[in-house]
Design a protein around this motif. Structure first.
Motif, PDB file in Angstrom:
ATOM      1  N   ARG A   1       5.633   5.524   8.506  1.00 38.28           N
ATOM      2  CA  ARG A   1       6.253   4.274   8.084  1.00 38.28           C
ATOM      3  C   ARG A   1       5.198   3.178   8.172  1.00 38.28           C
ATOM      4  NH1 ARG A   1      11.920   3.957   9.128  1.00 38.28           N
ATOM      5  NH2 ARG A   1      11.810   1.769   8.443  1.00 38.28           N
ATOM      6  N   ILE A   2       5.077   2.401   7.120  1.00 34.83           N
ATOM      7  CA  ILE A   2       4.090   1.321   7.051  1.00 34.83           C
ATOM      8  C   ILE A   2       4.801  -0.003   6.824  1.00 34.83           C
ATOM      9  CG2 ILE A   2       2.257   0.303   5.635  1.00 34.83           C
ATOM     10  CD1 ILE A   2       1.186   2.524   7.318  1.00 34.83           C
ATOM     11  N   VAL A   3       4.392  -1.030   7.585  1.00 31.65           N
ATOM     12  CA  VAL A   3       4.815  -2.404   7.324  1.00 31.65           C
ATOM     13  C   VAL A   3       3.599  -3.144   6.788  1.00 31.65           C
ATOM     14  CG1 VAL A   3       5.764  -4.526   8.279  1.00 31.65           C
ATOM     15  CG2 VAL A   3       6.492  -2.301   9.200  1.00 31.65           C
ATOM     16  N   SER A   4       3.703  -3.637   5.558  1.00 32.76           N
ATOM     17  CA  SER A   4       2.587  -4.356   4.934  1.00 32.76           C
ATOM     18  C   SER A   4       3.127  -5.613   4.252  1.00 32.76           C
ATOM     19  CB  SER A   4       1.840  -3.440   3.953  1.00 32.76           C
ATOM     20  OG  SER A   4       0.615  -4.036   3.556  1.00 32.76           O
ATOM     21  N   SER A   5       2.395  -6.123   3.273  1.00 30.14           N
ATOM     22  CA  SER A   5       2.795  -7.384   2.636  1.00 30.14           C
ATOM     23  C   SER A   5       2.274  -7.448   1.209  1.00 30.14           C
ATOM     24  CB  SER A   5       2.236  -8.568   3.436  1.00 30.14           C
ATOM     25  OG  SER A   5       2.434  -9.790   2.749  1.00 30.14           O
ATOM     26  N   ASP A   6       2.950  -8.270   0.412  1.00 26.95           N
ATOM     27  CA  ASP A   6       2.476  -8.499  -0.951  1.00 26.95           C
ATOM     28  C   ASP A   6       1.261  -9.419  -0.983  1.00 26.95           C
ATOM     29  OD1 ASP A   6       3.695 -10.866  -0.218  1.00 26.95           O
ATOM     30  OD2 ASP A   6       5.000 -11.005  -1.975  1.00 26.95           O
ATOM     31  N   ALA A   7       0.778  -9.857   0.183  1.00 23.74           N
ATOM     32  CA  ALA A   7      -0.456 -10.651   0.243  1.00 23.74           C
ATOM     33  C   ALA A   7      -1.691  -9.784   0.066  1.00 23.74           C
ATOM     34  CB  ALA A   7      -0.536 -11.387   1.584  1.00 23.74           C
ATOM     35  N   PHE A   8      -1.510  -8.454   0.104  1.00 23.42           N
ATOM     36  CA  PHE A   8      -2.643  -7.540   0.059  1.00 23.42           C
ATOM     37  C   PHE A   8      -2.687  -6.786  -1.271  1.00 23.42           C
ATOM     38  CE2 PHE A   8      -1.242  -7.911   4.522  1.00 23.42           C
ATOM     39  CZ  PHE A   8      -2.337  -8.611   5.013  1.00 23.42           C
ATOM     40  N   ALA A   9      -3.845  -6.197  -1.549  1.00 25.40           N
ATOM     41  CA  ALA A   9      -4.082  -5.561  -2.845  1.00 25.40           C
ATOM     42  C   ALA A   9      -3.055  -4.469  -3.130  1.00 25.40           C
ATOM     43  CB  ALA A   9      -5.491  -4.972  -2.876  1.00 25.40           C
ATOM     44  N   VAL A  10      -2.533  -4.491  -4.358  1.00 27.90           N
ATOM     45  CA  VAL A  10      -1.505  -3.520  -4.739  1.00 27.90           C
ATOM     46  C   VAL A  10      -2.066  -2.104  -4.745  1.00 27.90           C
ATOM     47  CG1 VAL A  10      -1.940  -3.758  -7.224  1.00 27.90           C
ATOM     48  CG2 VAL A  10       0.335  -3.062  -6.408  1.00 27.90           C
ATOM     49  N   GLU A  11      -3.372  -1.970  -5.005  1.00 31.03           N
ATOM     50  CA  GLU A  11      -3.970  -0.626  -4.992  1.00 31.03           C
ATOM     51  C   GLU A  11      -3.828   0.032  -3.625  1.00 31.03           C
ATOM     52  OE1 GLU A  11      -6.220  -2.865  -8.223  1.00 31.03           O
ATOM     53  OE2 GLU A  11      -5.408  -3.305  -6.233  1.00 31.03           O
ATOM     54  N   LYS A  12      -3.928  -0.766  -2.564  1.00 32.54           N
ATOM     55  CA  LYS A  12      -3.801  -0.214  -1.213  1.00 32.54           C
ATOM     56  C   LYS A  12      -2.371   0.262  -0.960  1.00 32.54           C
ATOM     57  CE  LYS A  12      -7.414  -3.263   0.622  1.00 32.54           C
ATOM     58  NZ  LYS A  12      -7.745  -4.300   1.622  1.00 32.54           N
ATOM     59  N   ILE A  13      -1.397  -0.524  -1.396  1.00 30.99           N
ATOM     60  CA  ILE A  13       0.005  -0.146  -1.222  1.00 30.99           C
ATOM     61  C   ILE A  13       0.287   1.154  -1.966  1.00 30.99           C
ATOM     62  CG2 ILE A  13       2.389  -0.885  -1.508  1.00 30.99           C
ATOM     63  CD1 ILE A  13       0.685  -2.630   0.425  1.00 30.99           C
ATOM     64  N   ARG A  14      -0.199   1.250  -3.192  1.00 34.94           N
ATOM     65  CA  ARG A  14       0.054   2.449  -3.990  1.00 34.94           C
ATOM     66  C   ARG A  14      -0.644   3.674  -3.402  1.00 34.94           C
ATOM     67  NH1 ARG A  14      -0.566  -0.454  -9.961  1.00 34.94           N
ATOM     68  NH2 ARG A  14       1.468  -1.506  -9.906  1.00 34.94           N
ATOM     69  N   THR A  15      -1.802   3.464  -2.770  1.00 33.11           N
ATOM     70  CA  THR A  15      -2.494   4.581  -2.132  1.00 33.11           C
ATOM     71  C   THR A  15      -1.672   5.124  -0.974  1.00 33.11           C
ATOM     72  OG1 THR A  15      -4.661   3.710  -2.737  1.00 33.11           O
ATOM     73  CG2 THR A  15      -4.602   5.298  -0.953  1.00 33.11           C
ATOM     74  N   MET A  16      -1.110   4.238  -0.154  1.00 29.98           N
ATOM     75  CA  MET A  16      -0.253   4.686   0.945  1.00 29.98           C
ATOM     76  C   MET A  16       0.911   5.517   0.406  1.00 29.98           C
ATOM     77  SD  MET A  16       0.158   1.223   3.200  1.00 29.98           S
ATOM     78  CE  MET A  16      -0.883  -0.155   2.747  1.00 29.98           C
ATOM     79  N   GLN A  17       1.533   5.028  -0.645  1.00 35.78           N
ATOM     80  CA  GLN A  17       2.679   5.729  -1.217  1.00 35.78           C
ATOM     81  C   GLN A  17       2.258   7.057  -1.831  1.00 35.78           C
ATOM     82  OE1 GLN A  17       3.837   2.460  -3.766  1.00 35.78           O
ATOM     83  NE2 GLN A  17       5.465   1.802  -2.371  1.00 35.78           N
ATOM     84  N   ALA A  18       1.070   7.104  -2.423  1.00 32.77           N
ATOM     85  CA  ALA A  18       0.584   8.345  -3.020  1.00 32.77           C
ATOM     86  C   ALA A  18       0.435   9.448  -1.980  1.00 32.77           C
ATOM     87  CB  ALA A  18      -0.752   8.103  -3.719  1.00 32.77           C
ATOM     88  N   PHE A  19       0.072   9.068  -0.755  1.00 34.10           N
ATOM     89  CA  PHE A  19      -0.055  10.047   0.328  1.00 34.10           C
ATOM     90  C   PHE A  19       1.279  10.338   1.016  1.00 34.10           C
ATOM     91  CE2 PHE A  19      -4.661   8.745   0.483  1.00 34.10           C
ATOM     92  CZ  PHE A  19      -5.184  10.001   0.223  1.00 34.10           C
ATOM     93  N   GLY A  20       2.351   9.688   0.561  1.00 33.16           N
ATOM     94  CA  GLY A  20       3.676  10.003   1.069  1.00 33.16           C
ATOM     95  C   GLY A  20       4.243   9.052   2.091  1.00 33.16           C
ATOM     96  N   ALA A  21       3.554   7.944   2.371  1.00 37.56           N
ATOM     97  CA  ALA A  21       4.055   6.987   3.349  1.00 37.56           C
ATOM     98  C   ALA A  21       5.232   6.191   2.787  1.00 37.56           C
ATOM     99  CB  ALA A  21       2.947   6.036   3.776  1.00 37.56           C
ATOM    100  N   GLN A  22       6.151   5.808   3.672  1.00 38.64           N
ATOM    101  CA  GLN A  22       7.237   4.899   3.323  1.00 38.64           C
ATOM    102  C   GLN A  22       6.771   3.487   3.647  1.00 38.64           C
ATOM    103  OE1 GLN A  22      10.977   5.875   5.179  1.00 38.64           O
ATOM    104  NE2 GLN A  22      11.888   3.870   4.702  1.00 38.64           N
ATOM    105  N   VAL A  23       6.739   2.610   2.654  1.00 37.57           N
ATOM    106  CA  VAL A  23       6.129   1.292   2.810  1.00 37.57           C
ATOM    107  C   VAL A  23       7.184   0.199   2.697  1.00 37.57           C
ATOM    108  CG1 VAL A  23       4.364  -0.301   1.976  1.00 37.57           C
ATOM    109  CG2 VAL A  23       3.984   2.170   1.820  1.00 37.57           C
TER     110      VAL A  23
END
Length: 309
Positions: A90-112
Motif C-alpha cells: 500500500r502506497i500513500v503518495s500525492s498528485d504533487a509528484f510525477a505521474v510516471e512514478k505513480i504509474r510505475t508503482m501501479q505497474a508493479f502491483g502496488a495499491q496507491v
C-alpha cells in the motif's frame, strides 16, 4: 542474503566524469549513474535494504502487507522489491509528484492512494502522507517501512559510497560529495562510507532554495521532488555535513535539461540540484581534486511534467 531474480541487478552502477559542463579551472566532477538500477533510481538500494532487514529480524512475515508514504521513487522501488518477494504493498503518495512514478508503482502491483496538493510540495504534505500511512498500518497490520525514521535505509546506501571508492582510486583524490537531502539516507550512507577512506571529505548537503530549512530559512513550496520536506530529516544532524547549498528550483530544472543535452546525463530536477552544487564546489576547489555526486534517477520519470514537457 541471496537475492532473487532482478533484485541481483541493484547496485554496481557506473560513474562518469562530466566533460562539457566543467572547465579546466575547476576540480573534476564525477557522477554516479544510479538510473542504471532496475527501476531507474538509487531508491532501489534503500527499498531492498529496508525489506531485507525486516525479514532478517522478524518484523516482516511472509505475505504480510507493507505500507509506505512516498513522493514516488521510493514507492516505485518498494513496489519492485515487494513484487519480486511477494508482499502486498500500500502506497500513500500525492498528485504533487510525477505521474510516471505513480504509474510505475501501479505497474508493479502496488495499491496507491493519492493526497491532493495541486500547489506542489508544501510543508504540510509529507506529514499528511505519513499520518495516512500510520492509519493504514493500524487498520491492516501492515509493516510500515517508514523511510524517514528507518535506519536500515542508510545501510542500503553505504554500498554506493564503497563503490565510489573502488571506482575512483588514486589521484586526483575525492575531495567533496554533494547530495540532495530527502530522507538523508543516501547522503548519510555515502558520506559515512567515503569518510572512512577519504580524510577531510567535504560533505555538502543540497536543498531547494524555496524551502531552505537546513540553511536556517523558512519552509516553503517547491517542485524539486525527493527532498525539501519543510523540516530537518530526523536522522540528519548538523554534525553530519560541512556545508549546505540551497539551489533555486529554476536552476535545478535548467541544469537537468543542460546535463541531458550536453553530457547525456538524463535525469530529474534533484539531480540538477546535485550538479549545480557539485559544479559550484568544483570551481571553488580548483584543479587537481575530485567532486562526486549522484544521478538520483532517470529523466524518463519526468517526461510528462514541466521539466521536459
Amino acid at each position: 542474503m541471496e537475492r532473487v531474480g532482478a533484485l541481483a541487478a541493484i547496485g554496481a552502477t557506473p560513474v562518469v566524469q562530466l566533460g562539457q559542463l566543467v572547465g579546466s579551472e575547476s576540480a573534476q566532477v564525477w557522477v554516479k549513474l544510479e538510473a542504471a538500477n532496475p527501476t531507474g533510481s538509487y531508491k532501489d538500494r534503500m527499498a531492498l535494504a529496508m525489506i531485507e532487514a525486516a525479514e532478517a529480524d522478524g518484523r516482516l512475515s511472509p505475505g504480510q502487507p507493507v505500507v509506505e508514504y512516498t513522493g514516488g521513487s521510493t514507492g516505485s522501488s518498494l513496489a519492485f522489491v515487494c513484487a519480486v518477494k511477494g508482499y502486498p504493498l500500500r502506497i500513500v503518495s500525492s498528485d504533487a509528484f510525477a505521474v510516471e512514478k505513480i504509474r510505475t508503482m501501479q505497474a508493479f502491483g502496488a495499491q496507491v492512494e493519492l493526497i491532493e496538493s495541486p500547489e506542489g510540495i508544501t510543508p504540510q504534505l509529507i506529514p499528511r502522507m505519513m499520518a495516512r500511512a500510520r492509519e493504514i498500518a493500524a487498520e491492516t497490520g501492515a509493516f510500515a517501512t517508514d523511510q524517514f525514521n528507518n535506519t536500515d535505509m542508510v545501510d542500503g546506501y553505504r554500498r554506493l559510497g564503497a563503490e565510489l571508492i573502488e571506482q575512483l582510486p588514486g589521484e586526483p583524490a575525492i575531495a567533496a560529495f554533494t547530495g540532495y537531502v530527502g530522507t538523508a539516507g543516501c547522503f548519510l550512507g555515502v558520506t559515512q562510507a567515503l569518510a572512512q577512506k577519504v580524510p577531510g571529505l567535504h560533505r555538502v548537503a543540497v536543498e531547494p532554495a524555496e524551502s531552505a530549512v537546513l540553511s536556517g530559512g523558512a519552509p516553503g513550496v517547491h517542485h524539486i521532488e525527493g527532498g525539501g520536506i519543510g523540516s530537518r530529516p530526523p536522522q540528519l544532524h548538523e554534525t553530519d555535513y560541512d556545508e549546505v547549498i540551497a539551489v533555486p528550483e529554476a536552476e535545478a530544472f535548467a541544469m537537468a535539461r543542460e546535463a541531458a543535452r550536453r553530457e547525456g546525463v538524463f535525469s530529474g530536477p534533484s539531480t540538477g540540484a546535485n550538479l549545480v552544487a557539485a559544479i559550484a564546489v568544483a570551481r571553488r576547489l580548483g584543479p587537481g581534486r575530485r567532486v562526486v555526486t549522484v544521478q538520483v534517477d532517470s529523466g524518463l520519470k519526468y517526461l510528462s511534467g514541466h521539466l521536459y514537457g
